[in-house]
Design a protein around this motif. Structure first.
Motif, PDB file in Angstrom:
ATOM      1  N   GLU A  71       0.832  -1.208   0.000  1.00 17.31           N
ATOM      2  CA  GLU A  71       0.000   0.000   0.000  1.00 17.31           C
ATOM      3  C   GLU A  71       0.867   1.259   0.000  1.00 17.31           C
ATOM      4  N   TRP A  72       1.881   1.296   0.886  1.00 13.56           N
ATOM      5  CA  TRP A  72       2.739   2.470   0.984  1.00 13.56           C
ATOM      6  C   TRP A  72       3.544   2.684  -0.297  1.00 13.56           C
ATOM      7  N   SER A  73       4.048   1.589  -0.872  1.00 12.23           N
ATOM      8  CA  SER A  73       4.823   1.701  -2.108  1.00 12.23           C
ATOM      9  C   SER A  73       3.941   2.131  -3.273  1.00 12.23           C
ATOM     10  N   SER A  74       2.708   1.644  -3.298  1.00 14.00           N
ATOM     11  CA  SER A  74       1.773   2.028  -4.367  1.00 14.00           C
ATOM     12  C   SER A  74       1.453   3.512  -4.316  1.00 14.00           C
ATOM     13  N   GLU A  75       1.257   4.039  -3.101  1.00 16.79           N
ATOM     14  CA  GLU A  75       1.002   5.475  -2.950  1.00 16.79           C
ATOM     15  C   GLU A  75       2.198   6.291  -3.441  1.00 16.79           C
ATOM     16  N   THR A  76       3.402   5.809  -3.144  1.00 17.99           N
ATOM     17  CA  THR A  76       4.605   6.511  -3.595  1.00 17.99           C
ATOM     18  C   THR A  76       4.710   6.482  -5.113  1.00 17.99           C
ATOM     19  N   SER A  77       4.385   5.343  -5.703  1.00 15.95           N
ATOM     20  CA  SER A  77       4.420   5.224  -7.167  1.00 15.95           C
ATOM     21  C   SER A  77       3.407   6.168  -7.811  1.00 15.95           C
ATOM     22  N   ARG A  78       2.196   6.236  -7.240  1.00 18.63           N
ATOM     23  CA  ARG A  78       1.182   7.149  -7.781  1.00 18.63           C
ATOM     24  C   ARG A  78       1.634   8.604  -7.652  1.00 18.63           C
ATOM     25  N   TYR A  79       2.265   8.915  -6.542  1.00 19.50           N
ATOM     26  CA  TYR A  79       2.773  10.276  -6.317  1.00 19.50           C
ATOM     27  C   TYR A  79       3.816  10.642  -7.372  1.00 19.50           C
ATOM     28  N   CYS A  80       4.737   9.721  -7.644  1.00 16.57           N
ATOM     29  CA  CYS A  80       5.764   9.963  -8.663  1.00 16.57           C
ATOM     30  C   CYS A  80       5.132  10.126 -10.046  1.00 16.57           C
ATOM     31  N   LYS A  92      13.823  18.421 -11.578  1.00 14.84           N
ATOM     32  CA  LYS A  92      14.471  19.179 -10.501  1.00 14.84           C
ATOM     33  C   LYS A  92      14.392  18.422  -9.175  1.00 14.84           C
ATOM     34  N   MET A  93      13.315  17.655  -9.002  1.00 23.87           N
ATOM     35  CA  MET A  93      13.132  16.888  -7.772  1.00 23.87           C
ATOM     36  C   MET A  93      13.910  15.580  -7.778  1.00 23.87           C
ATOM     37  N   GLY A  94      14.388  15.170  -8.960  1.00 25.78           N
ATOM     38  CA  GLY A  94      15.148  13.926  -9.050  1.00 25.78           C
ATOM     39  C   GLY A  94      14.292  12.694  -9.285  1.00 25.78           C
ATOM     40  N   ILE A  95      13.082  12.872  -9.836  1.00 27.52           N
ATOM     41  CA  ILE A  95      12.176  11.744 -10.109  1.00 27.52           C
ATOM     42  C   ILE A  95      12.427  11.247 -11.537  1.00 27.52           C
ATOM     43  N   ASN A  96      12.856  10.004 -11.668  1.00 28.58           N
ATOM     44  CA  ASN A  96      13.223   9.456 -12.976  1.00 28.58           C
ATOM     45  C   ASN A  96      12.498   8.143 -13.239  1.00 28.58           C
ATOM     46  N   PRO A  97      11.680   8.055 -14.317  1.00 29.75           N
ATOM     47  CA  PRO A  97      11.050   6.779 -14.669  1.00 29.75           C
ATOM     48  C   PRO A  97      12.085   5.821 -15.251  1.00 29.75           C
ATOM     49  N   VAL A  98      11.894   4.526 -15.033  1.00 31.37           N
ATOM     50  CA  VAL A  98      12.839   3.532 -15.543  1.00 31.37           C
ATOM     51  C   VAL A  98      12.104   2.215 -15.784  1.00 31.37           C
ATOM     52  N   ASP A  99      12.560   1.467 -16.776  1.00 25.54           N
ATOM     53  CA  ASP A  99      12.076   0.104 -17.009  1.00 25.54           C
ATOM     54  C   ASP A  99      13.019  -0.856 -16.312  1.00 25.54           C
ATOM     55  N   TYR A 174       8.967  -4.424 -15.863  1.00 28.40           N
ATOM     56  CA  TYR A 174       8.052  -3.566 -15.104  1.00 28.40           C
ATOM     57  C   TYR A 174       8.493  -2.117 -15.235  1.00 28.40           C
ATOM     58  N   GLY A 175       7.588  -1.215 -14.919  1.00 27.28           N
ATOM     59  CA  GLY A 175       7.892   0.207 -14.892  1.00 27.28           C
ATOM     60  C   GLY A 175       7.933   0.714 -13.469  1.00 27.28           C
ATOM     61  N   THR A 176       8.934   1.512 -13.147  1.00 15.95           N
ATOM     62  CA  THR A 176       9.035   2.060 -11.801  1.00 15.95           C
ATOM     63  C   THR A 176       9.765   3.401 -11.858  1.00 15.95           C
ATOM     64  N   PHE A 177      10.269   3.848 -10.713  1.00 20.84           N
ATOM     65  CA  PHE A 177      10.948   5.140 -10.624  1.00 20.84           C
ATOM     66  C   PHE A 177      12.234   4.996  -9.818  1.00 20.84           C
ATOM     67  N   ILE A 178      13.233   5.765 -10.218  1.00 19.62           N
ATOM     68  CA  ILE A 178      14.447   5.927  -9.431  1.00 19.62           C
ATOM     69  C   ILE A 178      14.461   7.379  -8.951  1.00 19.62           C
TER      70      ILE A 178
END
Length: 381
Positions: A71-80, A92-99, A174-178
């Motif tokens: 749940e917590w990780s999903s909320e973070t993913s939605r936020y990103c 500027k915030m350092g949010i980077n999508p990655v496969d 999968y798709g996620t964020f660094i």
């Protein structure tokens, strides 16, 4: 009668990603709040600054993670995902999508499925929701990312050769964020300073200081304390479940590596300007010297997938202690007494090696608890 606080004076203990995100989430909600952060270490020298920055959550184990990790990780993913709607600001915030790519033995998948105390992203909808997408790799993707590199799967996964035969493996994309935490932590601090200038906060400050006991803060005039002290929570609140999880890894210069890879204990993570190679997950180990045995193990596993990497690409080798807690992270309310006074406290610590991936979901949870304490005037939850 319980008092209701709409512009509270809040103290956060800890200035890593849990402390700063909790502070920022509270600051956005409580207009006119006064927020102080006390921390022994401040950016860029926190544990969070050294983290890989991965939002993806691939597994759950009740011995080290909270059941709410998905749940917590999903909320973070939605936020990103929301932040990326403004690409310039996200950058500027350092949010980077990655496969990313995940390799597992079919034996491990079956073992996890039968274990009631563990979950794998392969079968868990909750964990899958921490990704922007998740599916099996196509034959072409397997060929391109693994077989064309002559991957040595027994070394990569650290399993017997029989388990590492191609027909005994499963491959996922999968798709996620660094998150570049150097940028992200600084951005949150600066944004709260800007909120003071805009009149949205009464005050915000970070004070580098060591807090011996959380109860010592009860004699201050705070309305709420949020404990995000990480590994330090063991002594700060006397929690015997808190323990170090030792990590050791390389940073290398390898711009050709643009995907995230997970395989057994192996993690290969691209970050701006460098790639992290490792790691180990060693409970109850507090030494921070480089272990040459681990060095060789990490390097051999990385080269089993990327044989072309050379030692002259190494930027450094590092050891950090992650904030582990047996049974999972503690995120709950407690009314603490000290110096003859009672103080509402929200604990938010013990997220092991996945705190960056969980941070915004946890911050939202902290906010919800704070509303029950500060706005509804409740003394207990």
């Amino acid at each position: 009668m319980s008092q209701i606080y709409k512009s509270p004076k809040i103290c956060i203990v800890g200035c890593g990603i849990m402390g700063l995100s909790s502070a920022y989430c509270l600051a956005k909600y409580y207009q006119g709040a006064d927020i102080t952060i006390y921390s022994k270490d401040v950016p860029p020298n926190t544990t969070s600054n050294a983290g890989y920055g991965i939002v993806f959550c691939r597994s759950y184990d009740s011995k080290m993670y909270s059941k709410k990790i998905g749940e917590w990780s999903s909320e973070t993913s939605r936020y990103c995902s929301e932040l990326l709607k403004n690409p310039d600001n996200a950058s500027k915030m350092g949010i980077n999508p990655v496969d990313g790519f995940l390799v597992m033995t079919k034996k491990e998948i079956l073992e996890v499925e039968k274990d009631p105390d563990r979950e794998s992203i392969v079968h868990s909808p909750s964990l899958r929701s921490s990704c922007t997408y998740f599916r099996e790799c196509t034959p072409g993707e397997i060929q391109d990312k693994f077989l064309s590199k002559n991957a040595q799967f027994d070394i990569l996964l650290d399993v017997p050769k029989a388990d590492a035969q191609f027909n005994n493996l499963s491959f996922y994309i999968y798709g996620t964020f660094i998150i570049d935490t150097d940028l992200y932590l600084l951005w949150m601090q600066n944004e709260m300073k800007n909120m003071v200038e805009r009149g949205q906060l009464r005050n915000f400050k970070v004070e580098q200081r060591h807090v011996d006991h959380l109860s010592d803060l009860c004699n201050k005039d705070f309305d709420l304390i949020v404990n995000c002290s990480g590994l330090g929570a063991g002594k700060l609140v006397g929690d015997p479940l808190v323990s170090a999880i030792r990590a050791q890894w390389f940073l290398i210069r390898a711009p050709e590596i643009t995907n995230l890879y997970y395989a057994g204990r192996t993690c290969i993570c691209p970050r701006p300007g460098r790639v992290s190679l490792g790691s180990v997950f060693q409970w109850d180990r507090y030494d921070t010297e480089i272990d040459p045995v681990v060095t060789k193990d990490n390097w051999d596993r990385a080269k089993s997938l990327f044989p072309e990497i050379q030692e002259n690409q190494i930027l450094g080798e590092y050891v950090r202690l992650r904030p582990g807690r047996r049974g999972g992270a503690r995120l709950e309310f407690e009314r603490m007494t000290g110096h003859g006074k009672s103080m509402p406290v929200i604990h938010n610590y013990g997220h092991a090696g996945t705190g960056i991936g969980q941070h915004w979901g946890c911050a939202l949870n902290v906010l919800e608890i704070s509303k029950a304490v500060l706005l509804n005037g409740k003394s207990k939850l």
